[in-house]
Write a protein that holds these residues in place. Sequence first.
Motif, PDB file in Angstrom:
ATOM      1  N   SER A  81       0.804  -1.221   0.000  1.00  0.00           N
ATOM      2  CA  SER A  81       0.000   0.000   0.000  1.00  0.00           C
ATOM      3  C   SER A  81       0.835   1.268   0.000  1.00  0.00           C
ATOM      4  N   ASP A  82       2.134   1.153   0.278  1.00  0.00           N
ATOM      5  CA  ASP A  82       2.996   2.345   0.197  1.00  0.00           C
ATOM      6  C   ASP A  82       3.578   2.527  -1.199  1.00  0.00           C
ATOM      7  N   GLY A  83       3.137   1.699  -2.175  1.00  0.00           N
ATOM      8  CA  GLY A  83       3.585   1.844  -3.550  1.00  0.00           C
ATOM      9  C   GLY A  83       4.784   1.015  -3.933  1.00  0.00           C
ATOM     10  N   THR A  84       5.377   0.313  -2.990  1.00  0.00           N
ATOM     11  CA  THR A  84       6.544  -0.511  -3.289  1.00  0.00           C
ATOM     12  C   THR A  84       6.118  -1.924  -3.675  1.00  0.00           C
ATOM     13  N   ALA A  86       7.718  -6.258  -4.273  1.00  0.00           N
ATOM     14  CA  ALA A  86       8.765  -7.218  -3.932  1.00  0.00           C
ATOM     15  C   ALA A  86       8.461  -8.524  -4.657  1.00  0.00           C
ATOM     16  N   GLU A  87       9.455  -9.395  -4.759  1.00  0.00           N
ATOM     17  CA  GLU A  87       9.307 -10.689  -5.413  1.00  0.00           C
ATOM     18  C   GLU A  87       9.521 -11.798  -4.392  1.00  0.00           C
ATOM     19  N   GLY A  88       8.810 -12.929  -4.579  1.00  0.00           N
ATOM     20  CA  GLY A  88       9.043 -14.093  -3.750  1.00  0.00           C
ATOM     21  C   GLY A  88       7.801 -14.568  -3.026  1.00  0.00           C
ATOM     22  N   LEU A  89       7.800 -15.840  -2.669  1.00  0.00           N
ATOM     23  CA  LEU A  89       6.683 -16.422  -1.931  1.00  0.00           C
ATOM     24  C   LEU A  89       6.552 -15.782  -0.551  1.00  0.00           C
ATOM     25  N   SER A  90       7.688 -15.549   0.121  1.00  0.00           N
ATOM     26  CA  SER A  90       7.713 -14.877   1.423  1.00  0.00           C
ATOM     27  C   SER A  90       8.646 -13.680   1.343  1.00  0.00           C
ATOM     28  N   VAL A  91       8.237 -12.587   1.919  1.00  0.00           N
ATOM     29  CA  VAL A  91       9.065 -11.376   1.933  1.00  0.00           C
ATOM     30  C   VAL A  91       9.006 -10.769   3.323  1.00  0.00           C
ATOM     31  N   GLU A  92      10.003  -9.955   3.643  1.00  0.00           N
ATOM     32  CA  GLU A  92      10.071  -9.295   4.943  1.00  0.00           C
ATOM     33  C   GLU A  92      10.127  -7.802   4.710  1.00  0.00           C
ATOM     34  N   ARG A  93       9.358  -7.057   5.498  1.00  0.00           N
ATOM     35  CA  ARG A  93       9.327  -5.612   5.358  1.00  0.00           C
ATOM     36  C   ARG A  93       9.443  -4.958   6.723  1.00  0.00           C
ATOM     37  N   ARG A  94      10.152  -3.850   6.768  1.00  0.00           N
ATOM     38  CA  ARG A  94      10.186  -3.014   7.964  1.00  0.00           C
ATOM     39  C   ARG A  94       9.152  -1.922   7.784  1.00  0.00           C
ATOM     40  N   LEU A  95       8.234  -1.825   8.738  1.00  0.00           N
ATOM     41  CA  LEU A  95       7.148  -0.863   8.652  1.00  0.00           C
ATOM     42  C   LEU A  95       7.421   0.276   9.629  1.00  0.00           C
ATOM     43  N   ALA A  96       7.780   1.415   9.090  1.00  0.00           N
ATOM     44  CA  ALA A  96       8.213   2.532   9.926  1.00  0.00           C
ATOM     45  C   ALA A  96       7.076   3.482  10.275  1.00  0.00           C
ATOM     46  N   GLN A  97       6.000   3.510   9.472  1.00  0.00           N
ATOM     47  CA  GLN A  97       4.921   4.468   9.676  1.00  0.00           C
ATOM     48  C   GLN A  97       3.723   3.808  10.347  1.00  0.00           C
ATOM     49  N   THR A  98       3.088   4.536  11.247  1.00  0.00           N
ATOM     50  CA  THR A  98       1.892   4.015  11.904  1.00  0.00           C
ATOM     51  C   THR A  98       0.704   4.029  10.936  1.00  0.00           C
ATOM     52  N   GLY A  99      -0.300   3.185  11.227  1.00  0.00           N
ATOM     53  CA  GLY A  99      -1.496   3.121  10.398  1.00  0.00           C
ATOM     54  C   GLY A  99      -1.688   1.734   9.827  1.00  0.00           C
ATOM     55  N   ASN A 100      -2.643   1.616   8.909  1.00  0.00           N
ATOM     56  CA  ASN A 100      -2.935   0.342   8.275  1.00  0.00           C
ATOM     57  C   ASN A 100      -2.033   0.134   7.069  1.00  0.00           C
ATOM     58  N   PHE A 101      -1.505  -1.054   6.936  1.00  0.00           N
ATOM     59  CA  PHE A 101      -0.591  -1.384   5.833  1.00  0.00           C
ATOM     60  C   PHE A 101      -1.119  -2.643   5.154  1.00  0.00           C
ATOM     61  N   THR A 102      -1.324  -2.560   3.837  1.00  0.00           N
ATOM     62  CA  THR A 102      -1.880  -3.674   3.082  1.00  0.00           C
ATOM     63  C   THR A 102      -0.819  -4.283   2.173  1.00  0.00           C
ATOM     64  N   ALA A 103      -0.763  -5.600   2.176  1.00  0.00           N
ATOM     65  CA  ALA A 103       0.135  -6.350   1.303  1.00  0.00           C
ATOM     66  C   ALA A 103      -0.713  -7.240   0.404  1.00  0.00           C
ATOM     67  N   THR A 104      -0.533  -7.111  -0.903  1.00  0.00           N
ATOM     68  CA  THR A 104      -1.292  -7.901  -1.879  1.00  0.00           C
ATOM     69  C   THR A 104      -0.355  -8.882  -2.558  1.00  0.00           C
ATOM     70  N   ALA A 105      -0.673 -10.168  -2.417  1.00  0.00           N
ATOM     71  CA  ALA A 105       0.104 -11.215  -3.076  1.00  0.00           C
ATOM     72  C   ALA A 105      -0.479 -11.459  -4.462  1.00  0.00           C
ATOM     73  N   VAL A 106       0.403 -11.520  -5.474  1.00  0.00           N
ATOM     74  CA  VAL A 106      -0.008 -11.729  -6.863  1.00  0.00           C
ATOM     75  C   VAL A 106       0.705 -12.983  -7.368  1.00  0.00           C
ATOM     76  N   ALA A 107      -0.068 -14.013  -7.721  1.00  0.00           N
ATOM     77  CA  ALA A 107       0.495 -15.269  -8.207  1.00  0.00           C
ATOM     78  C   ALA A 107       0.097 -15.469  -9.669  1.00  0.00           C
ATOM     79  N   GLN A 108       1.058 -15.940 -10.457  1.00  0.00           N
ATOM     80  CA  GLN A 108       0.774 -16.212 -11.869  1.00  0.00           C
ATOM     81  C   GLN A 108       1.350 -17.569 -12.240  1.00  0.00           C
ATOM     82  N   ASN A 109       0.496 -18.421 -12.891  1.00  0.00           N
ATOM     83  CA  ASN A 109       0.989 -19.731 -13.303  1.00  0.00           C
ATOM     84  C   ASN A 109       1.483 -19.699 -14.745  1.00  0.00           C
ATOM     85  N   SER A 110       1.937 -20.847 -15.264  1.00  0.00           N
ATOM     86  CA  SER A 110       2.538 -20.902 -16.590  1.00  0.00           C
ATOM     87  C   SER A 110       1.524 -20.705 -17.709  1.00  0.00           C
TER      88      SER A 110
END
Length: 661
Positions: A81-84, A86-110
């Motif tokens: 939700s901050d516009g950034t 990432a790639e990978g099944l699992s990712v790690e993020r440091r969240l510095a700002q207070t509030g709600n943060f949304t992460a959307t996973a996008v999967a694509q098959n062959s």
Amino acid sequence: MKSRFNGGLRHVAAACALVLLAACGGGGGGGGGTPPPPPAPVIPDPVVHPSASATQLYAGEYVQFTAGDLQSGVSWRWEFSDGTTAEGLSVERRLAQTGNFTATAVAQNSAGVTVRASTSVQVEAAPAPVARASGTTLQPGCSGLHCAVAADGRYAGSGVGVWRLRNDGATSQLIDVDIGNVQAGQAVTLVFSNGESKDAAELPKSGSALLASLGAAPSARIQAGQEPQGAAGEVAQDAQHARMLGQLRQQWQDDLRDEQRRPQAPRAAEPLRRALAAADVGSKRVWNDLYDDETKPVPFTATVLSTCSTGTNRRLVFWVDQELTTARTVEAAQVEPLKRSFCGDQGGFARVIALMGDVWGGTEVARRSWLIQESAAQPQDVNIVVTNHMGADSASLAGYFYGLNNSYRWRGARYANSNEALAFFMSGTGLASNPSYYASTLVHELTHMVNYHQRTIQRNVLHDVWLEESSAMAIEDLLAETITPGVNKIINLRLPSYLRSGGITSMIDWLDSAGSTDYGAGGSLAAFLNRRYGSGWIKQLVSECGDDSYSCLDMLLKRAGSAGLADEWERLGSSLFGGMPQRHAPWGYGFPQVQWDGFWLMGTDTAQLAGSRKLAPVNGLTRFGSTSHSYLDDVVPAGATRYVRRGVRVPAGTVLTVVVR
């Protein structure tokens, strides 16, 4: 949902076409033609179930997002939700700002089918510290999102709970531990911490369990005397290095005394020699090893293998003993990792100087004529001398800095063999076999060089050995990602070393014996404070502390918002011996991955390291020394819903912490 439906239509249409083709006999030929090809395999749509390692966390924490299970032929990316992204099944993020943060996973098959799903976390401001008053009963020792202590004082059912009692009285207290809502088999650790500057008058005792529960899973604990491979070598190196600190202390005392005596150069002395800017690649000179005895030097010839800039006017010059180059033990390839780590305006050398101050120069050096001199236009080089001539037991010594070399030879009989240069000496065979370890060692020795200049020469201040060494290990920890990305000597070696020791050591009574575990204790404290307070406490050690090392660090921590050194010592012991997760430990505990002041600091899960601890050392104590820990590993017995232990003795001036996980 639309993507899944369309993908299903494509597969159905393809199957129908194949059926019609077979019914028509393949277009003629009376049924004797080539059989149709088998139907194409059906490619399943991706399945996405995103989750986060915590749904609520504090600003500055890292959170891990996982998109679901691994699926063959599926690629994964994340949109935040901050516009950034990432790639990978699992990712790690440091969240510095207070509030709600949304992460959307996008999967694509062959087959190009794309599936999206989201998860959200709530980021909150860091909590106010929990009140940590003394008393006669256990009180909650944590608060906030990750603290598993319920409002009524019971265990909250999952996660890590911390309860605490500090005995500020004049005599020992006997208390009962009684924690409800636990489950059979849960791990419980009683941690005893003496963070004071004096020994406890009495010994802590574990009391008696309500049900027989002590000593669970002894096979999972390393017994006394068992060490992992390589640990003995580390202890031997530590002992050799600690012995050099005794020589450094004598040097510091000489400097303080000569500030009053002010030695004068002999009138007939040769022109003052200066180890300045004459060392180009290929240059040779004789160096003196002074580790065993400064009056009995061991000379050897070394050649300049490389030089580099540091982002200042000062150069780094890499000398290698000719015996090592002849044997091809150390060549340019072995020196290159040190150059990558330390050279340039963003290298390790520049970052240490920016943090702590320069290694030499200024008015305090200029007015002491017996010290090697420099000018702004012609500063001293910093020499890294790689050799195996470092005392009789050089095989057990990683490296050393000796301030005696910063003086001219005419200063006195002790200085007759001075190298008259800013220099470190490092093990050649060690560097060749483990460049990451020795790059960290060089940071350690560089810290000693800066401390010698900034504290002893500039301010006439001596620190105790424990603080000198702990501050050097703090710099190793802070710069680990700069000099050895992915490898942190303090987290990877010092913390496990202190865990193996069982905590039965007095850090401020620093020992230089081969059996000492003080480096593990000091390194663990340094890493813990770095993750709590960043680099500020290190800067102030250089610029503001006097000779009383304990009071100095205690004062700096209180200035940073801490309750003081004794309180941090309790948090350290509970974090190590109690076991804390890397992510989402109760606030103020654990070794999380953090970012401070431009430094990235590796985290670790001490609960996963629990198998390296010794068994229940608390009941075998003969001394509960200043700045020491002890603990009791226990387990909730079968059939129990409460953890109860009667008559636990808490000596005056110490803290009992109970950790349930």
